[in-house]
Design a protein around this motif. Structure first.
Motif, PDB file in Angstrom:
ATOM      1  N   ILE A 122     -36.076 -32.477 -14.460  1.00 34.21           N
ATOM      2  CA  ILE A 122     -36.906 -32.804 -13.303  1.00 34.21           C
ATOM      3  C   ILE A 122     -36.756 -34.293 -12.975  1.00 34.21           C
ATOM      4  CG2 ILE A 122     -39.315 -33.097 -12.584  1.00 34.21           C
ATOM      5  CD1 ILE A 122     -39.984 -30.454 -13.782  1.00 34.21           C
ATOM      6  N   GLY A 123     -36.586 -34.586 -11.686  1.00 40.25           N
ATOM      7  CA  GLY A 123     -36.450 -35.977 -11.252  1.00 40.25           C
ATOM      8  C   GLY A 123     -35.037 -36.520 -11.297  1.00 40.25           C
ATOM      9  N   HIS A 124     -34.079 -35.682 -11.729  1.00 40.28           N
ATOM     10  CA  HIS A 124     -32.671 -36.050 -11.736  1.00 40.28           C
ATOM     11  C   HIS A 124     -31.936 -35.110 -10.787  1.00 40.28           C
ATOM     12  CE1 HIS A 124     -32.597 -38.841 -15.331  1.00 40.28           C
ATOM     13  NE2 HIS A 124     -33.831 -38.371 -15.339  1.00 40.28           N
ATOM     14  N   PRO A 125     -30.706 -35.446 -10.375  1.00 35.21           N
ATOM     15  CA  PRO A 125     -30.025 -34.589  -9.401  1.00 35.21           C
ATOM     16  C   PRO A 125     -29.854 -33.164  -9.921  1.00 35.21           C
ATOM     17  CG  PRO A 125     -28.529 -36.240 -10.329  1.00 35.21           C
ATOM     18  CD  PRO A 125     -29.903 -36.623 -10.734  1.00 35.21           C
ATOM     19  N   GLY A 126     -30.171 -32.214  -9.066  1.00 37.34           N
ATOM     20  CA  GLY A 126     -30.120 -30.814  -9.444  1.00 37.34           C
ATOM     21  C   GLY A 126     -31.092 -30.013  -8.599  1.00 37.34           C
ATOM     22  N   PHE A 127     -31.379 -28.803  -9.037  1.00 36.87           N
ATOM     23  CA  PHE A 127     -32.227 -27.893  -8.265  1.00 36.87           C
ATOM     24  C   PHE A 127     -33.674 -27.877  -8.747  1.00 36.87           C
ATOM     25  CE2 PHE A 127     -27.991 -26.450  -7.227  1.00 36.87           C
ATOM     26  CZ  PHE A 127     -28.086 -26.094  -5.886  1.00 36.87           C
ATOM     27  N   VAL A 133     -23.098 -17.042 -15.483  1.00 40.17           N
ATOM     28  CA  VAL A 133     -24.200 -17.992 -15.598  1.00 40.17           C
ATOM     29  C   VAL A 133     -25.393 -17.467 -14.793  1.00 40.17           C
ATOM     30  CG1 VAL A 133     -24.979 -20.354 -15.182  1.00 40.17           C
ATOM     31  CG2 VAL A 133     -22.602 -19.938 -15.816  1.00 40.17           C
ATOM     32  N   GLU A 134     -26.520 -17.300 -15.462  1.00 38.99           N
ATOM     33  CA  GLU A 134     -27.752 -16.964 -14.760  1.00 38.99           C
ATOM     34  C   GLU A 134     -28.428 -18.256 -14.305  1.00 38.99           C
ATOM     35  OE1 GLU A 134     -30.370 -14.019 -16.664  1.00 38.99           O
ATOM     36  OE2 GLU A 134     -28.802 -13.823 -18.196  1.00 38.99           O
ATOM     37  N   ARG A 135     -29.040 -18.199 -13.140  1.00 42.24           N
ATOM     38  CA  ARG A 135     -29.757 -19.365 -12.613  1.00 42.24           C
ATOM     39  C   ARG A 135     -31.203 -18.954 -12.417  1.00 42.24           C
ATOM     40  NH1 ARG A 135     -25.544 -22.226  -8.415  1.00 42.24           N
ATOM     41  NH2 ARG A 135     -27.309 -23.654  -8.293  1.00 42.24           N
ATOM     42  N   ILE A 136     -32.073 -19.530 -13.229  1.00 40.93           N
ATOM     43  CA  ILE A 136     -33.468 -19.093 -13.294  1.00 40.93           C
ATOM     44  C   ILE A 136     -34.392 -20.268 -12.993  1.00 40.93           C
ATOM     45  CG2 ILE A 136     -35.251 -18.156 -14.834  1.00 40.93           C
ATOM     46  CD1 ILE A 136     -32.934 -16.790 -16.395  1.00 40.93           C
ATOM     47  N   PHE A 137     -35.393 -20.029 -12.164  1.00 41.62           N
ATOM     48  CA  PHE A 137     -36.411 -21.044 -11.889  1.00 41.62           C
ATOM     49  C   PHE A 137     -37.638 -20.766 -12.753  1.00 41.62           C
ATOM     50  CE2 PHE A 137     -33.870 -21.601  -8.058  1.00 41.62           C
ATOM     51  CZ  PHE A 137     -33.900 -22.978  -7.899  1.00 41.62           C
ATOM     52  N   HIS A 164     -35.125 -25.635 -12.672  1.00 42.72           N
ATOM     53  CA  HIS A 164     -33.970 -24.752 -12.552  1.00 42.72           C
ATOM     54  C   HIS A 164     -33.199 -24.790 -13.866  1.00 42.72           C
ATOM     55  CE1 HIS A 164     -29.664 -24.064 -11.181  1.00 42.72           C
ATOM     56  NE2 HIS A 164     -30.260 -23.005 -10.675  1.00 42.72           N
ATOM     57  N   VAL A 165     -32.911 -23.607 -14.418  1.00 44.77           N
ATOM     58  CA  VAL A 165     -32.257 -23.513 -15.724  1.00 44.77           C
ATOM     59  C   VAL A 165     -30.988 -22.669 -15.616  1.00 44.77           C
ATOM     60  CG1 VAL A 165     -32.558 -22.916 -18.165  1.00 44.77           C
ATOM     61  CG2 VAL A 165     -34.549 -23.585 -16.797  1.00 44.77           C
ATOM     62  N   LEU A 166     -29.896 -23.192 -16.144  1.00 41.68           N
ATOM     63  CA  LEU A 166     -28.663 -22.423 -16.288  1.00 41.68           C
ATOM     64  C   LEU A 166     -28.699 -21.727 -17.646  1.00 41.68           C
ATOM     65  CD1 LEU A 166     -26.029 -25.035 -15.004  1.00 41.68           C
ATOM     66  CD2 LEU A 166     -27.148 -23.201 -13.705  1.00 41.68           C
ATOM     67  N   HIS A 191     -41.373 -19.838 -21.861  1.00 44.85           N
ATOM     68  CA  HIS A 191     -40.928 -18.926 -20.798  1.00 44.85           C
ATOM     69  C   HIS A 191     -39.823 -18.002 -21.305  1.00 44.85           C
ATOM     70  CE1 HIS A 191     -39.940 -17.569 -16.704  1.00 44.85           C
ATOM     71  NE2 HIS A 191     -38.686 -17.608 -17.115  1.00 44.85           N
ATOM     72  N   PHE A 192     -38.915 -18.539 -22.103  1.00 42.05           N
ATOM     73  CA  PHE A 192     -37.791 -17.752 -22.607  1.00 42.05           C
ATOM     74  C   PHE A 192     -38.094 -17.116 -23.974  1.00 42.05           C
ATOM     75  CE2 PHE A 192     -35.693 -20.740 -19.637  1.00 42.05           C
ATOM     76  CZ  PHE A 192     -35.106 -19.797 -18.794  1.00 42.05           C
ATOM     77  N   HIS A 193     -39.337 -17.189 -24.424  1.00 42.53           N
ATOM     78  CA  HIS A 193     -39.780 -16.589 -25.691  1.00 42.53           C
ATOM     79  C   HIS A 193     -38.979 -17.132 -26.875  1.00 42.53           C
ATOM     80  CE1 HIS A 193     -42.083 -13.856 -23.172  1.00 42.53           C
ATOM     81  NE2 HIS A 193     -40.975 -13.522 -22.541  1.00 42.53           N
TER      82      HIS A 193
END
Length: 291
Positions: A87-92, A30-34, A43-45, A115-117
């Motif tokens: 955004i605004g929910h629990p997470g990074f 799993v990549e973790r990308i901001f 934050h995106v998995l 962002h991810f094309h």
């Protein structure tokens, strides 16, 4: 100036520990990308083969992203999955809340896709995540190749009296007493007594340490979806206290132009492991045919 934190006391640390444990339990990379968006840092998995067709999966509300992502693990074998922390929910992601009443979530999603094309994508959304997809369908329907809505918000609601008696009252009692009895009652109502202990622990800490998002996504109108023609599969629970299948099916047939099927199972809002096997088979068959 940023909004006040959504967490109480040391809640952020505790909930992030749940999050990391969940991600680390996956048996794939799993990549973790901001991603910087105009609504805040997200934050995106990211998982699955890079050459796979894109699938965006939006998390359930007041929940951690990897918990609801874990419901759809078979998709990681064939598709490039992007699962943002709302955004605004629990997470990074940042903690300022986005309105689910207007085009904000559509614009946020578009920025993530850019962002991810990714020009167009398939979308999967359980609960609040389904409501986010419907906001995208209302304002940017051309971004959606097809959509799977699992017990989705944004279409209709169950009995408010029943929700108050079986969810809200025990929630207040749990927040006052921390008694496992009240948490068990909520979990059993939400899952038809099938919720995993790890998930019960997560929602217990969410109820204790989070300023809950109380606004559901806007109920979508037929007029809003008049330009939305992508194929849609809805999967619903006959015992779902929030979005019961009988109400959901009727309203979805009225407002969604290309509703392919509304499948139902005798399940609550949280599917059991057995139901998840069937749900993933439904999703994979749908994506194979329409994507």
């Amino acid at each position: 100036m940023k909004d006040r934190t959504i967490y109480k006391r040391d809640g952020k640390k505790r909930i992030m520990q749940h999050y990391d444990r969940y991600v680390n339990s996956f048996d794939f990379g799993v990549e973790r990308i901001f991603v910087e968006t105009s609504y805040g840092k997200t934050h995106v998995l990211v998982a699955g083969p890079p050459e796979g067709k894109p699938v965006f999966i939006f998390q359930g509300g007041n929940c951690i992203n990897p918990m609801t992502l874990s419901w759809f693990l078979p998709l990681m074998g064939h598709y490039r999955v992007y699962a943002p922390d709302t955004i605004g929910h629990p997470g990074f992601s940042d903690e300022n809340r986005i309105s689910a009443k207007d085009d904000s979530f559509a614009r946020w999603t578009k920025e993530l896709m850019e962002h991810f094309h990714v020009e167009r994508s398939a979308f999967v959304g359980p609960s609040y995540g389904g409501g986010i997809i419907l906001r995208l369908a209302a304002f940017m329907p051309d971004k959606i190749d097809c959509a799977v809505l699992v017990s989705p918000a944004g279409i209709t609601l169950g009995s408010k009296v029943r929700m108050m008696g079986e969810i809200l009252l025990p929630l207040v009692m749990y927040q006052m007493t921390s008694s496992p009895r009240h948490l068990d009652r909520i979990a059993d109502t939400m899952s038809q007594s099938s919720m995993k202990e790890v998930d019960k622990n997560v929602i217990g800490d969410v109820f204790t340490y989070l300023r809950l998002e109380q606004d559901m996504p806007k109920l979508t109108t037929k007029e809003e979806l008049k330009h939305f023609n992508a194929p849609v599969l809805i999967i619903a629970g006959e015992k779902d206290i929030f979005f019961p299948e009988d109400r959901l099916r009727i309203r979805a047939q009225e407002i969604i132009p290309n509703l392919i099927e509304c499948k139902s199972y005798v399940m609550g809002h949280f599917p059991s492991e057995e139901h998840l096997v069937k749900i993933n088979q439904d999703i994979e068959e749908f994506l194979h045919k329409y994507y």
